[in-house]
Write a protein that holds these residues in place. Sequence first.
Motif, PDB file in Angstrom:
ATOM      1  N   PRO A 395       0.821  -1.221   0.000  1.00 17.26           N
ATOM      2  CA  PRO A 395       0.000   0.000   0.000  1.00 17.26           C
ATOM      3  C   PRO A 395       0.851   1.265   0.000  1.00 17.26           C
ATOM      4  CG  PRO A 395      -0.065  -1.062   2.153  1.00 17.26           C
ATOM      5  CD  PRO A 395       0.618  -2.020   1.227  1.00 17.26           C
ATOM      6  N   ASN A 396       0.393   2.256  -0.769  1.00 16.63           N
ATOM      7  CA  ASN A 396       1.101   3.536  -0.816  1.00 16.63           C
ATOM      8  C   ASN A 396       1.217   4.177   0.563  1.00 16.63           C
ATOM      9  OD1 ASN A 396       1.490   3.368  -3.557  1.00 16.63           O
ATOM     10  ND2 ASN A 396      -0.333   4.549  -4.089  1.00 16.63           N
ATOM     11  N   GLN A 397       0.211   3.937   1.421  1.00 21.90           N
ATOM     12  CA  GLN A 397       0.218   4.544   2.753  1.00 21.90           C
ATOM     13  C   GLN A 397       1.453   4.132   3.549  1.00 21.90           C
ATOM     14  OE1 GLN A 397      -2.294   3.079   1.274  1.00 21.90           O
ATOM     15  NE2 GLN A 397      -4.271   4.065   1.706  1.00 21.90           N
ATOM     16  N   LEU A 398       1.916   2.892   3.320  1.00 28.44           N
ATOM     17  CA  LEU A 398       3.089   2.411   4.046  1.00 28.44           C
ATOM     18  C   LEU A 398       4.349   3.125   3.589  1.00 28.44           C
ATOM     19  CD1 LEU A 398       4.629   0.429   5.894  1.00 28.44           C
ATOM     20  CD2 LEU A 398       4.606  -1.218   4.004  1.00 28.44           C
ATOM     21  N   VAL A 399       4.600   3.174   2.296  1.00 29.63           N
ATOM     22  CA  VAL A 399       5.855   3.741   1.786  1.00 29.63           C
ATOM     23  C   VAL A 399       5.826   5.260   1.749  1.00 29.63           C
ATOM     24  CG1 VAL A 399       6.399   1.675   0.471  1.00 29.63           C
ATOM     25  CG2 VAL A 399       5.104   3.515  -0.612  1.00 29.63           C
ATOM     26  N   ARG A 400       4.661   5.849   1.979  1.00 27.55           N
ATOM     27  CA  ARG A 400       4.565   7.305   1.989  1.00 27.55           C
ATOM     28  C   ARG A 400       4.584   7.871   3.400  1.00 27.55           C
ATOM     29  NH1 ARG A 400      -0.198   8.021  -0.582  1.00 27.55           N
ATOM     30  NH2 ARG A 400      -1.385   8.120   1.367  1.00 27.55           N
ATOM     31  N   ASN A 401       3.906   7.218   4.342  1.00 29.39           N
ATOM     32  CA  ASN A 401       3.700   7.815   5.666  1.00 29.39           C
ATOM     33  C   ASN A 401       4.651   7.308   6.752  1.00 29.39           C
ATOM     34  OD1 ASN A 401       1.524   9.160   4.534  1.00 29.39           O
ATOM     35  ND2 ASN A 401       0.032   7.628   5.199  1.00 29.39           N
ATOM     36  N   CYS A 402       5.181   6.111   6.596  1.00 34.61           N
ATOM     37  CA  CYS A 402       6.054   5.548   7.644  1.00 34.61           C
ATOM     38  C   CYS A 402       7.485   6.053   7.435  1.00 34.61           C
ATOM     39  CB  CYS A 402       6.000   4.030   7.620  1.00 34.61           C
ATOM     40  SG  CYS A 402       4.365   3.355   8.000  1.00 34.61           S
ATOM     41  N   ILE A 403       7.664   7.338   7.606  1.00 33.88           N
ATOM     42  CA  ILE A 403       8.932   7.979   7.250  1.00 33.88           C
ATOM     43  C   ILE A 403      10.045   7.684   8.260  1.00 33.88           C
ATOM     44  CG2 ILE A 403       7.835   9.828   5.940  1.00 33.88           C
ATOM     45  CD1 ILE A 403       8.115  11.612   8.371  1.00 33.88           C
ATOM     46  N   SER A 404       9.716   7.051   9.392  1.00 32.55           N
ATOM     47  CA  SER A 404      10.748   6.700  10.373  1.00 32.55           C
ATOM     48  C   SER A 404      11.374   5.343  10.095  1.00 32.55           C
ATOM     49  CB  SER A 404      10.158   6.713  11.791  1.00 32.55           C
ATOM     50  OG  SER A 404       9.702   7.997  12.154  1.00 32.55           O
ATOM     51  N   LEU A 405      10.864   4.624   9.099  1.00 37.06           N
ATOM     52  CA  LEU A 405      11.371   3.282   8.813  1.00 37.06           C
ATOM     53  C   LEU A 405      12.838   3.314   8.409  1.00 37.06           C
ATOM     54  CD1 LEU A 405       8.638   1.323   6.814  1.00 37.06           C
ATOM     55  CD2 LEU A 405       9.761   0.594   8.921  1.00 37.06           C
ATOM     56  N   TRP A 406      13.667   2.515   9.102  1.00 38.61           N
ATOM     57  CA  TRP A 406      15.030   2.326   8.658  1.00 38.61           C
ATOM     58  C   TRP A 406      15.326   0.858   8.322  1.00 38.61           C
ATOM     59  CZ3 TRP A 406      18.022  -0.655  12.002  1.00 38.61           C
ATOM     60  CH2 TRP A 406      17.630  -0.704  13.336  1.00 38.61           C
ATOM     61  N   THR A 407      14.399  -0.042   8.664  1.00 36.47           N
ATOM     62  CA  THR A 407      14.505  -1.437   8.240  1.00 36.47           C
ATOM     63  C   THR A 407      13.145  -1.907   7.729  1.00 36.47           C
ATOM     64  OG1 THR A 407      16.301  -2.011   9.764  1.00 36.47           O
ATOM     65  CG2 THR A 407      14.940  -3.810   8.955  1.00 36.47           C
ATOM     66  N   LEU A 408      13.111  -2.357   6.478  1.00 37.34           N
ATOM     67  CA  LEU A 408      11.885  -2.902   5.889  1.00 37.34           C
ATOM     68  C   LEU A 408      12.248  -4.204   5.174  1.00 37.34           C
ATOM     69  CD1 LEU A 408       8.885  -2.731   5.140  1.00 37.34           C
ATOM     70  CD2 LEU A 408       9.552  -1.380   3.146  1.00 37.34           C
ATOM     71  N   LYS A 409      11.670  -5.310   5.650  1.00 37.98           N
ATOM     72  CA  LYS A 409      11.951  -6.622   5.078  1.00 37.98           C
ATOM     73  C   LYS A 409      10.641  -7.240   4.581  1.00 37.98           C
ATOM     74  CE  LYS A 409      15.927  -7.453   8.099  1.00 37.98           C
ATOM     75  NZ  LYS A 409      16.578  -8.394   9.054  1.00 37.98           N
ATOM     76  N   LEU A 410      10.556  -7.395   3.259  1.00 32.71           N
ATOM     77  CA  LEU A 410       9.362  -7.961   2.630  1.00 32.71           C
ATOM     78  C   LEU A 410       9.701  -9.198   1.796  1.00 32.71           C
ATOM     79  CD1 LEU A 410       7.699  -4.640   1.350  1.00 32.71           C
ATOM     80  CD2 LEU A 410       7.263  -5.838   3.495  1.00 32.71           C
ATOM     81  N   SER A 411      10.893  -9.708   1.917  1.00 30.54           N
ATOM     82  CA  SER A 411      11.362 -10.787   1.050  1.00 30.54           C
ATOM     83  C   SER A 411      10.605 -12.093   1.284  1.00 30.54           C
ATOM     84  CB  SER A 411      12.865 -11.006   1.267  1.00 30.54           C
ATOM     85  OG  SER A 411      13.145 -11.222   2.641  1.00 30.54           O
ATOM     86  N   TYR A 412      10.670 -12.963   0.279  1.00 26.63           N
ATOM     87  CA  TYR A 412      10.052 -14.288   0.312  1.00 26.63           C
ATOM     88  C   TYR A 412       8.551 -14.219   0.596  1.00 26.63           C
ATOM     89  CZ  TYR A 412      14.860 -15.904   0.296  1.00 26.63           C
ATOM     90  OH  TYR A 412      16.172 -16.136  -0.050  1.00 26.63           O
ATOM     91  N   ASN A 413       7.860 -13.469  -0.242  1.00 29.35           N
ATOM     92  CA  ASN A 413       6.409 -13.406  -0.255  1.00 29.35           C
ATOM     93  C   ASN A 413       5.959 -13.451  -1.720  1.00 29.35           C
ATOM     94  OD1 ASN A 413       5.101 -12.928   2.559  1.00 29.35           O
ATOM     95  ND2 ASN A 413       6.917 -11.605   2.601  1.00 29.35           N
ATOM     96  N   ASN A 414       4.757 -12.989  -1.965  1.00 26.54           N
ATOM     97  CA  ASN A 414       4.234 -12.965  -3.341  1.00 26.54           C
ATOM     98  C   ASN A 414       3.742 -11.569  -3.711  1.00 26.54           C
ATOM     99  OD1 ASN A 414       4.448 -15.879  -3.977  1.00 26.54           O
ATOM    100  ND2 ASN A 414       2.976 -16.092  -2.309  1.00 26.54           N
ATOM    101  N   PHE A 415       4.427 -10.553  -3.217  1.00 24.17           N
ATOM    102  CA  PHE A 415       4.045  -9.185  -3.537  1.00 24.17           C
ATOM    103  C   PHE A 415       4.261  -8.916  -5.029  1.00 24.17           C
ATOM    104  CE2 PHE A 415       5.267  -8.606   1.038  1.00 24.17           C
ATOM    105  CZ  PHE A 415       3.998  -8.299   1.496  1.00 24.17           C
ATOM    106  N   ARG A 416       3.450  -8.002  -5.579  1.00 24.50           N
ATOM    107  CA  ARG A 416       3.554  -7.654  -6.990  1.00 24.50           C
ATOM    108  C   ARG A 416       3.363  -6.146  -7.153  1.00 24.50           C
ATOM    109  NH1 ARG A 416      -1.832  -6.983  -8.321  1.00 24.50           N
ATOM    110  NH2 ARG A 416      -3.334  -8.179  -7.093  1.00 24.50           N
ATOM    111  N   GLY A 417       3.482  -5.703  -8.376  1.00 25.25           N
ATOM    112  CA  GLY A 417       3.286  -4.281  -8.658  1.00 25.25           C
ATOM    113  C   GLY A 417       4.500  -3.451  -8.293  1.00 25.25           C
ATOM    114  N   GLN A 418       4.320  -2.137  -8.323  1.00 26.28           N
ATOM    115  CA  GLN A 418       5.416  -1.207  -8.038  1.00 26.28           C
ATOM    116  C   GLN A 418       5.491  -0.921  -6.544  1.00 26.28           C
ATOM    117  OE1 GLN A 418       6.153   2.209 -10.522  1.00 26.28           O
ATOM    118  NE2 GLN A 418       4.583   1.565 -11.980  1.00 26.28           N
ATOM    119  N   ILE A 419       6.723  -0.790  -6.077  1.00 22.36           N
ATOM    120  CA  ILE A 419       6.927  -0.294  -4.713  1.00 22.36           C
ATOM    121  C   ILE A 419       7.643   1.054  -4.743  1.00 22.36           C
ATOM    122  CG2 ILE A 419       9.100  -1.579  -4.409  1.00 22.36           C
ATOM    123  CD1 ILE A 419       8.314  -1.837  -1.418  1.00 22.36           C
ATOM    124  N   PHE A 420       8.509   1.261  -5.763  1.00 22.61           N
ATOM    125  CA  PHE A 420       9.210   2.532  -5.883  1.00 22.61           C
ATOM    126  C   PHE A 420       8.380   3.506  -6.717  1.00 22.61           C
ATOM    127  CE2 PHE A 420      12.694  -0.590  -5.375  1.00 22.61           C
ATOM    128  CZ  PHE A 420      13.151  -0.147  -4.134  1.00 22.61           C
TER     129      PHE A 420
END
Length: 443
Positions: A395-420
Amino acid sequence: MKNLETLDLSYNELSSLTIQDSKLLSNLSKMRHLDLSDNDFDKDAFGILGALPSLKFLSLELNRIEGPLSNQELTYNLSNLEVLFLGYNQLNGTLPIEGLTSFRHLESLDLSGNNFASIPPSIGALSSLKALFLAKNNLNGSLPIQGLCKLKKLEELDLSQNCFEGILPPCLSNLTSLKFFDISLNQFTGNISSSLFGSLNSLEYISLSHNRFEGLFSFRSFANHSNLEVVELISDNDKFEVETEFTDWIPMFQLKVLVLSNCNLNKLSGDVPKFLLYQNKLMAVDLSHNNLTSSFPNWLLVNNTRLAYLALQNNSFVNLFFLPQYCYISTYDIDVSDNHLSGQIQANIGDMFPNIQSLNLSRNAFEGGIPSSFGKMRELSVLDLSNNNLSREVPNQLVRNCISLWTLKLSYNNFRGQIFSVDFNLTHIRTLQLNDNQFTGPL
């Protein structure tokens, strides 16, 4: 200045006290409190003590006092001294007990953060001691039973981060006034006798972590300890077991911190300790690495509204990671990784944990998408959702609003689409793991 009772020279860069200084201080016969901590004094500083017969408090912590401390260097007429802090210097050798006995009313002694190697049996002569801090030295061998067990007025005993070995002597049960007891990060071995702590009803804090204990310990030994607030027990081997479920019992205590990690907790049943049903003041709970079974114990958060830290990783919890509708404003760290939790993540999870800083749900069997409410976790700095069955777009809300994130691990799932996407606003990111998904789009 003759009536001056308190002098604080801490956090300066003073390096010596001369004979002239000693004559000046000799006029301060009524001085009771002298703080010389965090300077550059050496052993010569002890030369002023004879001029201060009324002194009750002396701190020479965080200086450059080094080498063995002889008994002669401490032989002064300071019969009123109650508190002596010499921690975090470079002292070594054997504790100078004979010299310390000249301080006949000494109640608190702090020698932490030095390089002392041994405690003589004569430590029992310090009969007025209520607090003894010897953490972070090089103390080794067995405990000096003959002397230590004579200190029946002791309320605080810190022997952590040393090299002690052998068993815990049964005579420690004589220290019935003990409130604080920390022997963590040593090399103690053998069984922990349930009777050892049964008589220490004044205990408020106990840490036995990171030793080499073996055998079975019954947590019910603490049942009647009405003042108990902190229990920490992390095992470093697989030969130690903690059992809470031998019989039904209701504790007299209300814990604030409970750490029972890697200790084969309730090995036969795999049950979460039932005595926790009666706790409502918990602030930190760590039951990790125990192979506990059953469903996620959401009642721990429900019953303890001030619970800030919950570590349940590497167990065998099953079914849903479900929480009743509530705003858990105190919670800042949850780790339920390496379990068998399944189903979808609650849609309103971001509303439930508005102040959370670290959330680890990795290595489970979660499915579905990441709820958009994650974007409401504005304080989130670590998020690990790796090794699940999650899918859909991030969700855009995650990559837009969680501006304090310094570690994000999403590997080994089935995510699709754009993240950047154009909404990507994780400007503080240090660790980003996206591998083994189906992300698309430009970098």
